[in-house]
Design an enzyme around this catalytic site. Structure first.
Site, PDB file in Angstrom:
ATOM      1  N   GLY A 214       0.602  -1.057  -0.116  1.00 50.70           N
ATOM      2  CA  GLY A 214       0.058   0.196   0.172  1.00 50.70           C
ATOM      3  C   GLY A 214       1.087   1.268   0.101  1.00 50.70           C
ATOM      4  O   GLY A 214       2.003   1.291  -0.170  1.00 50.70           O
ATOM      5  N   ASN A 215       0.068   2.537   0.370  1.00 51.58           N
ATOM      6  CA  ASN A 215       0.779   3.304   0.364  1.00 51.58           C
ATOM      7  C   ASN A 215       0.084   4.605   1.201  1.00 51.58           C
ATOM      8  O   ASN A 215       0.001   4.558   2.264  1.00 51.58           O
ATOM      9  CB  ASN A 215       1.107   4.507  -1.268  1.00 51.58           C
ATOM     10  CG  ASN A 215      -0.450   4.131  -1.175  1.00 51.58           C
ATOM     11  OD1 ASN A 215      -1.112   5.555  -1.511  1.00 51.58           O
ATOM     12  ND2 ASN A 215      -0.622   3.799  -3.208  1.00 51.58           N
ATOM     13  N   HIS A 216       0.690   5.210   1.657  1.00 52.26           N
ATOM     14  CA  HIS A 216       1.081   6.781   2.808  1.00 52.26           C
ATOM     15  C   HIS A 216      -0.709   7.455   2.816  1.00 52.26           C
ATOM     16  O   HIS A 216      -1.517   8.343   3.096  1.00 52.26           O
ATOM     17  CB  HIS A 216       1.122   7.456   2.919  1.00 52.26           C
ATOM     18  CG  HIS A 216       2.935   6.858   3.528  1.00 52.26           C
ATOM     19  ND1 HIS A 216       2.797   6.205   5.270  1.00 52.26           N
ATOM     20  CD2 HIS A 216       3.904   6.993   3.290  1.00 52.26           C
ATOM     21  CE1 HIS A 216       3.831   5.929   5.090  1.00 52.26           C
ATOM     22  NE2 HIS A 216       5.241   5.887   4.426  1.00 52.26           N
ATOM     23  N   SER A 217      -1.214   7.647   1.095  1.00 44.72           N
ATOM     24  CA  SER A 217      -2.497   8.129   0.859  1.00 44.72           C
ATOM     25  C   SER A 217      -3.636   8.067   2.060  1.00 44.72           C
ATOM     26  O   SER A 217      -4.315   6.751   2.372  1.00 44.72           O
ATOM     27  CB  SER A 217      -2.777   7.913  -0.379  1.00 44.72           C
ATOM     28  OG  SER A 217      -3.983   8.674  -0.427  1.00 44.72           O
TER      29      SER A 217
END
Ligand code: CTP
Length: 415
Positions: A214-217
């Site tokens: 995933g990512n930090h969004s």
């Protein structure tokens, strides 16, 4: 705060149910958003919450009595007429079975329904009652009558009722009523009849049943964009990966998890999309296989082989060569750490966008997981604008104003 509420005059009709206490929160949120809130309580409502509570929250007199009158614009006038003629929105929350009946039958035997009779603008009703009362044919008939007059309803929700039983009849939460109030007030705005599709959040690519890439969004920007589009009257669809903020009300939500699912949902909506705004942080790679069983740890290193995911905006850009009408506008985002301008302009060109919003994610006040953004807008025609540091809400509102202007809707007169 949504600008749509700024300076608006709202009548909040409160009828007698235990959900009255939640309406205090609603009055508070509306007042904090700079709306002028005039509360009218039925006699039964005053048994649950004292008028002085609403008075303290709204800093306005609370009306309970048909025969009271007060001065407004220097003249002594009848209270219900003054209020009804000046209001932009009439909310009834909670609306009991009795109040729904009074409204549907056009009765004027107490101040709330009497004021409603003199009122011609949009009305939003949040019912609250016991399950059987809600299901009763009389109540359902009244709801149908009110709907046929263009009255909006929010709820009721299902859940635990004051009686201890479970079923339909709970008033929805004040935040949801607040969201719908914005939607109703936004109707007829500059994006009326325009379908805006927004992607938001960070996609999650499964590694095994318990892990993902995933990512930090957080999805904050996309959610702010959806609210801003809705408040300008757009029919708004939010295609979103898991969010860490509450999704907006009054918007069609399409929850997805992976880049592929987001791609498929965007493509499905494309034939009816007028404006596409890609604010999602879409994973560019995914594990080639998602293991069926949880991966166990073993000694030494572990390798996960990745493959490319579809580039959603690029795919849309390619489709636009065949059908330039759908979508009429494509807005993308570029979250960059280096060569900011060059990267943003490259994406604008490669993905055949009309506008790209560049933000420097290495700046402490811009990008992921903060409430502010400092962005630069590049448009296809070579136009460039550097916007000052703004809240994500303000950036979203400015982008949607820009979209309205590009669609020739900047001087739209509200109908
Ligand atoms: N985007 C998309 N599909 C992808 C990746 C990105 O639609 N698979 C969209 C994003 O929503 C954003 C824009 O394209 O509006 C730019 O995203 P970004 O991640 O900055 O760019 P990439 O195309 O992934 O390019 P790079 O990895 O080279 O930075």
């Amino acid at each position: 705060m949504p600008p749509i509420l700024n300076g608006k005059r709202i009548i909040l009709g409160v009828s007698g149910g235990i959900a009255c206490y939640k309406s205090v929160m609603l009055a508070s949120r509306l007042t904090q958003a700079n709306a002028q809130v005039d509360v009218i309580m039925t006699e039964a409502a005053t048994k649950f919450v004292a008028p002085v509570t609403f008075q303290a929250i709204t800093q306005r007199a609370v009306s309970t009595d048909t025969f009271e009158s007060w001065t407004d614009t220097g003249r002594l006038r009848s209270g219900h007429i003054t209020l009804a003629h000046a209001a932009d929105l009439f909310i009834v929350a909670p609306a009991t079975a009795q109040t729904l009946a009074r409204l549907a039958l056009g009765m004027g035997d107490e101040l709330l329904s009497l004021t409603a009779l003199s009122y011609k603008g949009p009305m939003l009703i949040a019912p609250a009652m016991e399950t059987n009362m809600w299901g009763h044919p009389a109540t359902q008939q009244h709801v149908e009558t009110l709907r046929s007059w263009g009255v909006d309803f929010v709820g009721p929700a299902s859940g635990r009722l004051a009686s201890g039983e479970h079923g339909a009849g709970r008033m929805v939460e004040p935040d949801e009523i607040f969201e719908h109030a914005c939607r109703v007030l936004g109707r007829g705005g500059p994006l009326t009849g325009v379908r805006v599709v927004i992607t938001a959040g960070g996609t999650r690519e499964p590694i095994d049943p318990v892990r993902f890439m995933g990512n930090h969004s957080t999805g904050k920007m996309g959610v702010a964009l959806a609210r801003a589009a809705r408040d300008l009257g757009a029919e708004t669809v939010l295609i979103h990966a898991p969010l860490s903020v509450t999704p907006p009300g009054g918007v069609t939500l399409v929850p997805i998890r992976t880049a592929q699912q987001m791609h498929d949902a965007v493509m499905e909506h494309l034939p009816t999309t007028d404006v596409l705004i890609g604010s999602a942080a879409v994973a560019d790679y995914r594990p080639i296989h998602s293991e069926e069983k949880k991966i166990k740890k073993l000694p030494g290193q572990q390798t996960i082989i990745l493959e490319r995911t579809p580039d959603i905006l690029k795919a849309v850009g390619e489709r636009r060569h065949d059908d330039p009408l759908h979508p009429r506008l494509v807005v993308g985002f570029a979250a960059e750490t280096d060569d900011l301008e060059e990267n943003a302009l490259g994406k604008l060109e490669r993905k055949n966008m009309d506008m790209i919003v560049l933000n420097d994610v290495t700046a402490p006040d811009s990008g992921f997981a903060v409430d502010t953004n400092r962005v630069i807008i590049f448009e296809r025609d070579g136009n460039r604008e550097d916007w000052p540091l703004m809240s994500k809400e303000e950036v979203a509102q400015a982008i949607l104003q820009r979209v309205a202007a590009r669609l020739g809707r900047q001087n739209w007169a509200r109908r």
